[in-house]
Design a protein around this motif. Structure first.
Motif, PDB file in Angstrom:
ATOM      1  N   ILE A   1       0.908  -1.152   0.000  1.00 35.10           N
ATOM      2  CA  ILE A   1       0.000   0.000   0.000  1.00 35.10           C
ATOM      3  C   ILE A   1       0.938   1.190   0.000  1.00 35.10           C
ATOM      4  CG2 ILE A   1      -1.671   1.357   1.320  1.00 35.10           C
ATOM      5  CD1 ILE A   1      -2.754  -1.263   2.475  1.00 35.10           C
ATOM      6  N   ILE A   2       0.888   1.959  -1.055  1.00 35.03           N
ATOM      7  CA  ILE A   2       1.805   3.097  -1.199  1.00 35.03           C
ATOM      8  C   ILE A   2       1.056   4.372  -0.851  1.00 35.03           C
ATOM      9  CG2 ILE A   2       3.278   4.377  -2.793  1.00 35.03           C
ATOM     10  CD1 ILE A   2       3.607   1.694  -4.343  1.00 35.03           C
ATOM     11  N   VAL A   3       1.650   5.135   0.079  1.00 37.40           N
ATOM     12  CA  VAL A   3       1.055   6.390   0.522  1.00 37.40           C
ATOM     13  C   VAL A   3       2.067   7.505   0.336  1.00 37.40           C
ATOM     14  CG1 VAL A   3      -0.522   5.316   2.178  1.00 37.40           C
ATOM     15  CG2 VAL A   3       1.761   5.977   2.925  1.00 37.40           C
ATOM     16  N   PHE A   4       1.583   8.738   0.243  1.00 34.33           N
ATOM     17  CA  PHE A   4       2.489   9.882   0.117  1.00 34.33           C
ATOM     18  C   PHE A   4       3.366   9.972   1.363  1.00 34.33           C
ATOM     19  CE2 PHE A   4       3.429  14.441   0.659  1.00 34.33           C
ATOM     20  CZ  PHE A   4       4.182  14.629  -0.499  1.00 34.33           C
ATOM     21  N   ASN A   5       2.725   9.951   2.534  1.00 31.87           N
ATOM     22  CA  ASN A   5       3.455   9.820   3.798  1.00 31.87           C
ATOM     23  C   ASN A   5       2.537   9.099   4.778  1.00 31.87           C
ATOM     24  OD1 ASN A   5       1.825  11.869   4.996  1.00 31.87           O
ATOM     25  ND2 ASN A   5       3.229  13.431   4.258  1.00 31.87           N
ATOM     26  N   TYR A   6       3.058   8.720   5.937  1.00 37.50           N
ATOM     27  CA  TYR A   6       2.292   7.873   6.836  1.00 37.50           C
ATOM     28  C   TYR A   6       1.040   8.538   7.384  1.00 37.50           C
ATOM     29  CZ  TYR A   6       5.818   4.310   6.501  1.00 37.50           C
ATOM     30  OH  TYR A   6       6.647   3.332   6.005  1.00 37.50           O
ATOM     31  N   ASP A   7       1.000   9.854   7.444  1.00 38.07           N
ATOM     32  CA  ASP A   7      -0.247  10.475   7.920  1.00 38.07           C
ATOM     33  C   ASP A   7      -1.356  10.364   6.887  1.00 38.07           C
ATOM     34  OD1 ASP A   7       0.472  12.540   6.165  1.00 38.07           O
ATOM     35  OD2 ASP A   7      -0.013  14.119   7.599  1.00 38.07           O
ATOM     36  N   ARG A   8      -1.027  10.031   5.648  1.00 39.28           N
ATOM     37  CA  ARG A   8      -2.055   9.805   4.633  1.00 39.28           C
ATOM     38  C   ARG A   8      -2.599   8.383   4.732  1.00 39.28           C
ATOM     39  NH1 ARG A   8      -3.986  13.644   4.940  1.00 39.28           N
ATOM     40  NH2 ARG A   8      -5.397  13.026   3.330  1.00 39.28           N
ATOM     41  N   PHE A   9      -1.870   7.501   5.396  1.00 37.77           N
ATOM     42  CA  PHE A   9      -2.369   6.138   5.633  1.00 37.77           C
ATOM     43  C   PHE A   9      -3.423   6.186   6.737  1.00 37.77           C
ATOM     44  CE2 PHE A   9      -1.989   2.104   8.058  1.00 37.77           C
ATOM     45  CZ  PHE A   9      -2.533   1.260   7.098  1.00 37.77           C
ATOM     46  N   SER A  10      -3.072   6.783   7.861  1.00 35.11           N
ATOM     47  CA  SER A  10      -4.004   6.884   8.972  1.00 35.11           C
ATOM     48  C   SER A  10      -3.443   7.837  10.005  1.00 35.11           C
ATOM     49  CB  SER A  10      -4.230   5.514   9.607  1.00 35.11           C
ATOM     50  OG  SER A  10      -5.091   5.618  10.716  1.00 35.11           O
ATOM     51  N   ARG A  11      -4.358   8.478  10.749  1.00 35.35           N
ATOM     52  CA  ARG A  11      -3.948   9.370  11.834  1.00 35.35           C
ATOM     53  C   ARG A  11      -4.532   8.874  13.158  1.00 35.35           C
ATOM     54  NH1 ARG A  11      -1.751  14.102   9.812  1.00 35.35           N
ATOM     55  NH2 ARG A  11      -2.261  15.309  11.654  1.00 35.35           N
ATOM     56  N   THR A  12      -4.672   7.552  13.262  1.00 34.49           N
ATOM     57  CA  THR A  12      -5.303   6.976  14.449  1.00 34.49           C
ATOM     58  C   THR A  12      -4.301   6.452  15.465  1.00 34.49           C
ATOM     59  OG1 THR A  12      -5.527   4.847  13.340  1.00 34.49           O
ATOM     60  CG2 THR A  12      -7.415   6.360  13.209  1.00 34.49           C
ATOM     61  N   GLY A  13      -3.033   6.714  15.269  1.00 32.68           N
ATOM     62  CA  GLY A  13      -2.023   6.351  16.258  1.00 32.68           C
ATOM     63  C   GLY A  13      -1.818   4.860  16.394  1.00 32.68           C
ATOM     64  N   ALA A  14      -2.054   4.356  17.603  1.00 28.86           N
ATOM     65  CA  ALA A  14      -1.810   2.939  17.889  1.00 28.86           C
ATOM     66  C   ALA A  14      -2.654   2.038  16.984  1.00 28.86           C
ATOM     67  CB  ALA A  14      -2.096   2.651  19.352  1.00 28.86           C
ATOM     68  N   ALA A  15      -3.859   2.462  16.658  1.00 29.90           N
ATOM     69  CA  ALA A  15      -4.708   1.668  15.763  1.00 29.90           C
ATOM     70  C   ALA A  15      -4.062   1.534  14.388  1.00 29.90           C
ATOM     71  CB  ALA A  15      -6.096   2.291  15.647  1.00 29.90           C
ATOM     72  N   ALA A  16      -3.452   2.596  13.896  1.00 24.85           N
ATOM     73  CA  ALA A  16      -2.762   2.537  12.602  1.00 24.85           C
ATOM     74  C   ALA A  16      -1.584   1.582  12.676  1.00 24.85           C
ATOM     75  CB  ALA A  16      -2.290   3.928  12.188  1.00 24.85           C
TER      76      ALA A  16
ATOM     77  N   ASN B   1      -3.143  15.342  15.101  1.00 24.80           N
ATOM     78  CA  ASN B   1      -4.575  15.431  14.817  1.00 24.80           C
ATOM     79  C   ASN B   1      -5.357  15.888  16.045  1.00 24.80           C
ATOM     80  OD1 ASN B   1      -5.970  14.954  12.391  1.00 24.80           O
ATOM     81  ND2 ASN B   1      -7.021  13.214  13.298  1.00 24.80           N
ATOM     82  N   VAL B   2      -5.065  15.284  17.200  1.00 22.82           N
ATOM     83  CA  VAL B   2      -5.758  15.630  18.438  1.00 22.82           C
ATOM     84  C   VAL B   2      -5.449  17.065  18.832  1.00 22.82           C
ATOM     85  CG1 VAL B   2      -5.912  15.103  20.907  1.00 22.82           C
ATOM     86  CG2 VAL B   2      -5.916  13.246  19.232  1.00 22.82           C
ATOM     87  N   LEU B   3      -4.196  17.471  18.684  1.00 21.05           N
ATOM     88  CA  LEU B   3      -3.783  18.832  19.019  1.00 21.05           C
ATOM     89  C   LEU B   3      -4.514  19.857  18.150  1.00 21.05           C
ATOM     90  CD1 LEU B   3      -1.737  20.108  20.976  1.00 21.05           C
ATOM     91  CD2 LEU B   3      -0.066  20.068  19.129  1.00 21.05           C
ATOM     92  N   LYS B   4      -4.594  19.598  16.846  1.00 22.80           N
ATOM     93  CA  LYS B   4      -5.320  20.501  15.944  1.00 22.80           C
ATOM     94  C   LYS B   4      -6.796  20.571  16.309  1.00 22.80           C
ATOM     95  CE  LYS B   4      -2.370  19.951  11.895  1.00 22.80           C
ATOM     96  NZ  LYS B   4      -2.258  19.336  10.569  1.00 22.80           N
ATOM     97  N   SER B   5      -7.366  19.439  16.665  1.00 23.77           N
ATOM     98  CA  SER B   5      -8.773  19.399  17.049  1.00 23.77           C
ATOM     99  C   SER B   5      -9.013  20.242  18.299  1.00 23.77           C
ATOM    100  CB  SER B   5      -9.199  17.949  17.304  1.00 23.77           C
ATOM    101  OG  SER B   5     -10.514  17.901  17.780  1.00 23.77           O
TER     102      SER B   5
END
Length: 175
Positions: free
Chosen positions: A17-32, A75-79
């Motif tokens: 699975i190729i992503v631009f960077n890892y935050d484009r894969f998921s921003r769910t932390g441990a779940a990712a 993500n949490v900080l921005k929220s």
């Protein structure tokens, strides 16, 4: 994202699975990290184009996990910042969201503190709808049909949202 994961799990011929960077894969932390680990056991590598990490090594897996955790933290900080800033704007009396039916913002491309709100053509019909609702003699559906005659299209769900919205219930002069 979930459809992609299901697709990859069903099709055993997928290796990356190729992503631009890892935050484009998921921003769910441990779940990712967990999902990435599951995929790895299946023989699927999550590969970032911009973050060159060899996830076949222990140090590479650690780096990937750091990215997942940091992305979640960001993500949490921005929220949290968004909630604080939005509350501050609302407390100052500005409306940072899409305006409810009946209002027009004369400065829509400006920051909320420069907005100017005015009643538009729909406002009189909406005022009539609120009066009819307050009288309690007819149903919401009948109220909607009456204001439709004035050219204002509403569905029951939208009307219910309007009568529950503090922006409409007395904070503005409808005259």
């Amino acid at each position: 994202f979930l459809r992609m994961i299901e697709y990859v799990k069903k099709h055993k011929n997928i290796s990356y699975i190729i992503v631009f960077n890892y935050d484009r894969f998921s921003r769910t932390g441990a779940a990712a990290s967990h999902i990435s680990e599951e995929l790895s056991r299946q023989g699927v590598t999550v590969k970032s184009v911009t973050q060159d990490i060899d996830t076949s090594t222990a140090i590479g897996r650690l780096q990937e996990n750091f990215f997942h955790l940091f992305n979640n933290f960001d993500n949490v900080l921005k929220s949290e910042r968004t909630k604080v800033n939005t509350k501050e704007i609302l407390l100052k009396g500005y409306w940072p969201y899409h305006l409810p039916k009946g209002y027009t913002n004369l400065n829509p491309q400006k920051r909320a503190c420069f907005h100017t709100y005015v009643l538009n053509e729909d406002a009189k019909a909406i005022k009539q709808a609120f009066i009819l609702k307050a009288e309690g003699k007819i149903t919401n559906r009948e109220i909607i049909e009456k204001i439709k005659l004035n050219g204002v299209e509403l569905c029951e769900k939208t009307f219910h949202s309007m009568i529950a919205n503090p922006f409409h219930i007395g904070y503005r002069d409808w005259e």
